[in-house]
Write a protein that holds these residues in place. Structure first.
Motif, PDB file in Angstrom:
ATOM      1  N   GLU A   1     -41.293   8.125 -16.360  1.00 47.38           N
ATOM      2  CA  GLU A   1     -41.233   8.919 -15.136  1.00 47.38           C
ATOM      3  C   GLU A   1     -41.646  10.350 -15.449  1.00 47.38           C
ATOM      4  O   GLU A   1     -41.233  10.912 -16.464  1.00 47.38           O
ATOM      5  N   PHE A   2     -42.454  10.928 -14.570  1.00 40.99           N
ATOM      6  CA  PHE A   2     -42.910  12.307 -14.722  1.00 40.99           C
ATOM      7  C   PHE A   2     -42.362  13.142 -13.574  1.00 40.99           C
ATOM      8  O   PHE A   2     -42.456  12.747 -12.414  1.00 40.99           O
ATOM      9  N   ASP A   3     -41.802  14.300 -13.888  1.00 41.96           N
ATOM     10  CA  ASP A   3     -41.315  15.239 -12.883  1.00 41.96           C
ATOM     11  C   ASP A   3     -41.894  16.613 -13.215  1.00 41.96           C
ATOM     12  O   ASP A   3     -41.264  17.414 -13.913  1.00 41.96           O
TER      13      ASP A   3
ATOM     14  N   TYR B   1     -44.585  13.742 -28.631  1.00 42.17           N
ATOM     15  CA  TYR B   1     -43.284  13.392 -28.074  1.00 42.17           C
ATOM     16  C   TYR B   1     -43.338  12.068 -27.325  1.00 42.17           C
ATOM     17  O   TYR B   1     -42.418  11.253 -27.429  1.00 42.17           O
ATOM     18  N   MET B   2     -44.425  11.844 -26.586  1.00 39.56           N
ATOM     19  CA  MET B   2     -44.609  10.564 -25.901  1.00 39.56           C
ATOM     20  C   MET B   2     -44.734   9.444 -26.936  1.00 39.56           C
ATOM     21  O   MET B   2     -44.106   8.399 -26.808  1.00 39.56           O
ATOM     22  N   GLU B   3     -45.539   9.680 -27.950  1.00 40.04           N
ATOM     23  CA  GLU B   3     -45.761   8.663 -28.984  1.00 40.04           C
ATOM     24  C   GLU B   3     -44.464   8.312 -29.698  1.00 40.04           C
ATOM     25  O   GLU B   3     -44.147   7.140 -29.895  1.00 40.04           O
TER      26      GLU B   3
ATOM     27  N   VAL C   1     -40.228  12.654 -18.442  1.00 36.49           N
ATOM     28  CA  VAL C   1     -40.958  13.850 -18.834  1.00 36.49           C
ATOM     29  C   VAL C   1     -40.826  14.843 -17.687  1.00 36.49           C
ATOM     30  O   VAL C   1     -41.206  14.542 -16.556  1.00 36.49           O
ATOM     31  N   GLY C   2     -40.237  16.004 -17.964  1.00 41.91           N
ATOM     32  CA  GLY C   2     -40.045  16.999 -16.916  1.00 41.91           C
ATOM     33  C   GLY C   2     -40.481  18.379 -17.375  1.00 41.91           C
ATOM     34  O   GLY C   2     -40.416  18.703 -18.559  1.00 41.91           O
TER      35      GLY C   2
ATOM     36  N   SER D   1     -37.482  30.704 -16.771  1.00 40.92           N
ATOM     37  CA  SER D   1     -37.399  32.085 -16.319  1.00 40.92           C
ATOM     38  C   SER D   1     -38.808  32.487 -15.890  1.00 40.92           C
ATOM     39  O   SER D   1     -39.721  31.659 -15.891  1.00 40.92           O
ATOM     40  N   GLU D   2     -38.978  33.746 -15.547  1.00 41.64           N
ATOM     41  CA  GLU D   2     -40.287  34.212 -15.093  1.00 41.64           C
ATOM     42  C   GLU D   2     -41.369  34.046 -16.162  1.00 41.64           C
ATOM     43  O   GLU D   2     -42.537  33.845 -15.847  1.00 41.64           O
ATOM     44  N   ASP D   3     -40.963  34.094 -17.428  1.00 42.89           N
ATOM     45  CA  ASP D   3     -41.961  34.035 -18.502  1.00 42.89           C
ATOM     46  C   ASP D   3     -41.787  32.842 -19.448  1.00 42.89           C
ATOM     47  O   ASP D   3     -42.451  32.759 -20.472  1.00 42.89           O
ATOM     48  N   LYS D   4     -40.879  31.895 -19.109  1.00 44.37           N
ATOM     49  CA  LYS D   4     -40.659  30.733 -19.984  1.00 44.37           C
ATOM     50  C   LYS D   4     -40.672  29.427 -19.204  1.00 44.37           C
ATOM     51  O   LYS D   4     -40.096  29.332 -18.122  1.00 44.37           O
ATOM     52  N   LEU D   5     -41.322  28.434 -19.814  1.00 41.15           N
ATOM     53  CA  LEU D   5     -41.343  27.066 -19.298  1.00 41.15           C
ATOM     54  C   LEU D   5     -40.465  26.204 -20.183  1.00 41.15           C
ATOM     55  O   LEU D   5     -40.405  26.417 -21.394  1.00 41.15           O
ATOM     56  N   ARG D   6     -39.822  25.202 -19.581  1.00 43.28           N
ATOM     57  CA  ARG D   6     -39.029  24.251 -20.360  1.00 43.28           C
ATOM     58  C   ARG D   6     -39.578  22.855 -20.091  1.00 43.28           C
ATOM     59  O   ARG D   6     -39.527  22.364 -18.970  1.00 43.28           O
ATOM     60  N   LEU D   7     -40.108  22.244 -21.142  1.00 43.56           N
ATOM     61  CA  LEU D   7     -40.593  20.869 -21.092  1.00 43.56           C
ATOM     62  C   LEU D   7     -39.544  19.991 -21.754  1.00 43.56           C
ATOM     63  O   LEU D   7     -39.063  20.320 -22.849  1.00 43.56           O
TER      64      LEU D   7
END
Length: 159
Positions: free
Chosen positions: A27-29, A47-49, A67-68, A73-79
């Motif tokens: 599932e992808f979000d 990570y998928m592998e 996978v999300g 925050s304004e300057d950070k992404l969380r995968l």
């Protein structure tokens, strides 16, 4: 761009689901407004592998990989890539972190992010035997200069 990484990951997941006869689902979000952000090439691949080849290896069915992606925050992404697979012992995790076994892709990405952007970025892995593994990657928000508002052109597919 995240859009290209997502497309690659969806294709890879589909092929692996067929190969393993649908004993797991992916599932992808990932919100549409984040698809135009720049991310490192092959961000999702290790990570998928690992989730598929190691996490799902002993499951007969019912496996799930999520996978999300979200703004932290304004300057950070969380995968986050998480699975309900076999998980790992703390000894196995230590072995990966110290590079004594497989897991080079995970440690390489962590090193690359910390070197390029600083200690506040990188990869964290949590796992528990029988419960699964969760990989969290903290990335900088980098907008595409050619598309600063992150607008997606649904009709034009040329790259």
């Amino acid at each position: 761009r995240m859009e290209e990484e997502l497309q690659w990951a969806q294709n890879y997941a589909y092929l692996q689901e067929m190969r393993f006869e649908a004993k797991f689902a992916v599932e992808f979000d990932i919100p549409a407004e984040l698809l135009q952000l720049k991310v490192p090439r092959l961000l999702l691949q290790p990570y998928m592998e690992n989730a598929i080849l190691h996490g799902m290896e002993n499951l007969d069915g019912g496996g799930l990989i999520r996978v999300g992606l979200a703004l932290e925050s304004e300057d950070k992404l969380r995968l986050v890539v998480e699975d309900n697979g076999v998980g790992m012992t703390s000894e196995r995790m230590d072995s990966i972190k110290s590079r004594k076994s497989h897991g080079i892709g995970i440690t390489n990405m962590d090193d690359r992010l910390k070197l390029e952007y600083g200690a506040g970025y990188g990869v964290q892995v949590e796992s528990e035997p029988g419960r699964g593994t969760r990989v969290t990657v903290v990335l900088p928000v980098i907008r595409d200069e050619n598309n600063p508002r992150g607008e997606t052109d649904l009709w034009h597919t040329e790259r």
